[in-house]
Design a protein around this motif. Sequence first.
Motif, PDB file in Angstrom:
ATOM      1  N   TYR A  38       5.093   6.890  -5.539  1.00 50.69           N
ATOM      2  CA  TYR A  38       4.928   5.572  -4.909  1.00 50.69           C
ATOM      3  C   TYR A  38       6.243   4.797  -4.951  1.00 50.69           C
ATOM      4  O   TYR A  38       6.695   4.251  -3.944  1.00 50.69           O
ATOM      5  N   ARG A  92       0.846  -1.182   0.000  1.00 48.64           N
ATOM      6  CA  ARG A  92       0.000   0.000   0.000  1.00 48.64           C
ATOM      7  C   ARG A  92       0.882   1.233   0.000  1.00 48.64           C
ATOM      8  O   ARG A  92       1.803   1.324   0.782  1.00 48.64           O
ATOM      9  N   LYS A  96      -2.612   8.620  -2.846  1.00 47.48           N
ATOM     10  CA  LYS A  96      -4.038   8.396  -3.100  1.00 47.48           C
ATOM     11  C   LYS A  96      -4.186   7.842  -4.513  1.00 47.48           C
ATOM     12  O   LYS A  96      -3.302   7.975  -5.342  1.00 47.48           O
ATOM     13  N   ALA A  97      -5.322   7.233  -4.785  1.00 45.61           N
ATOM     14  CA  ALA A  97      -5.593   6.741  -6.127  1.00 45.61           C
ATOM     15  C   ALA A  97      -5.624   7.933  -7.075  1.00 45.61           C
ATOM     16  O   ALA A  97      -6.488   8.808  -6.952  1.00 45.61           O
ATOM     17  N   TRP A 132      -0.110   0.973 -11.346  1.00 49.55           N
ATOM     18  CA  TRP A 132      -0.803   0.251 -12.412  1.00 49.55           C
ATOM     19  C   TRP A 132      -0.399   0.846 -13.749  1.00 49.55           C
ATOM     20  O   TRP A 132      -0.160   2.049 -13.857  1.00 49.55           O
ATOM     21  N   SER A 160      -5.634 -13.601 -12.816  1.00 55.49           N
ATOM     22  CA  SER A 160      -4.377 -12.880 -12.577  1.00 55.49           C
ATOM     23  C   SER A 160      -3.220 -13.853 -12.358  1.00 55.49           C
ATOM     24  O   SER A 160      -3.372 -14.865 -11.694  1.00 55.49           O
ATOM     25  N   GLY A 180       3.803  -3.806  -7.243  1.00 49.25           N
ATOM     26  CA  GLY A 180       3.684  -3.363  -5.856  1.00 49.25           C
ATOM     27  C   GLY A 180       4.791  -3.910  -4.987  1.00 49.25           C
ATOM     28  O   GLY A 180       5.210  -5.052  -5.153  1.00 49.25           O
ATOM     29  N   MET A 227      -6.427 -11.254  -6.221  1.00 50.68           N
ATOM     30  CA  MET A 227      -6.299 -10.402  -7.412  1.00 50.68           C
ATOM     31  C   MET A 227      -7.158 -10.907  -8.570  1.00 50.68           C
ATOM     32  O   MET A 227      -7.039 -10.417  -9.674  1.00 50.68           O
ATOM     33  N   SER A 279       0.149  -4.568 -12.744  1.00 55.51           N
ATOM     34  CA  SER A 279       0.497  -3.754 -11.583  1.00 55.51           C
ATOM     35  C   SER A 279       1.858  -4.155 -11.053  1.00 55.51           C
ATOM     36  O   SER A 279       2.350  -5.257 -11.319  1.00 55.51           O
ATOM     37  N   LYS A 285      -3.421   2.836  -8.002  1.00 58.34           N
ATOM     38  CA  LYS A 285      -4.746   2.308  -7.659  1.00 58.34           C
ATOM     39  C   LYS A 285      -4.545   1.185  -6.662  1.00 58.34           C
ATOM     40  O   LYS A 285      -3.608   0.408  -6.783  1.00 58.34           O
ATOM     41  N   TRP A 286      -5.421   1.087  -5.682  1.00 59.67           N
ATOM     42  CA  TRP A 286      -5.356   0.018  -4.693  1.00 59.67           C
ATOM     43  C   TRP A 286      -3.969  -0.073  -4.053  1.00 59.67           C
ATOM     44  O   TRP A 286      -3.487  -1.140  -3.732  1.00 59.67           O
ATOM     45  N   GLY A 287      -3.314   1.089  -3.905  1.00 55.99           N
ATOM     46  CA  GLY A 287      -2.031   1.139  -3.227  1.00 55.99           C
ATOM     47  C   GLY A 287      -0.849   0.599  -4.010  1.00 55.99           C
ATOM     48  O   GLY A 287       0.182   0.302  -3.427  1.00 55.99           O
TER      49      GLY A 287
END
Length: 189
Positions: A76, A60, A65-66, A112, A155, A124, A151, A122, A107-109
Amino acid sequence: MKHDGRDHHAPVLSCCGRHEMTRAVDAGKTSEKVAKVGASRVARAEPVVATKLLAAMTGRASSAKARDGDEPVFAYIRSLPQPQRGIAESVDALAARTLPGLKRSVKWGMAWYGVGDGWCFSCGGFIGHVKLTFGRGTSLQPVPPVKPIGMGKDSRGVDLASVEELDERQIAAWMQQATAIPGFGGKKR
């Protein structure tokens, strides 16, 4: 057996327990085998290590923020500790070289990526690795080896623990394949 004052029946927690269970599930181990691994830890009475995880290590973005655009993704990636930052920077650079018209978003931490309508993969940062996930990974050839939890059933991806594990040729091929099929959140092609 000599009693040392510790409660050997109490559960023992480690910062890697969830990650190891995820990898065990990904590798096709049954819940019995995973339970045996956990039981062997308790039997060995490994010490409990209380650590506060960095927000970026959980996948995250701590304050991100998104938002669509390059800068939120770059922020990020900058928030990740090494070696995850270096891995994510390499994935981002490979995507930029491989995909004309690349779009980025947080998006979603996670970061993407997509081309045209929708999001295709994505990237992360997690404890010990970076997870590169393709939303329609079961449609790629060869199918990426890791089935991420939570996911979606289609995925697939790879867990990268170092920059050296980044197979640029294969990942670039997956990126190109992924952007040729409909992504998430876009119009049907």
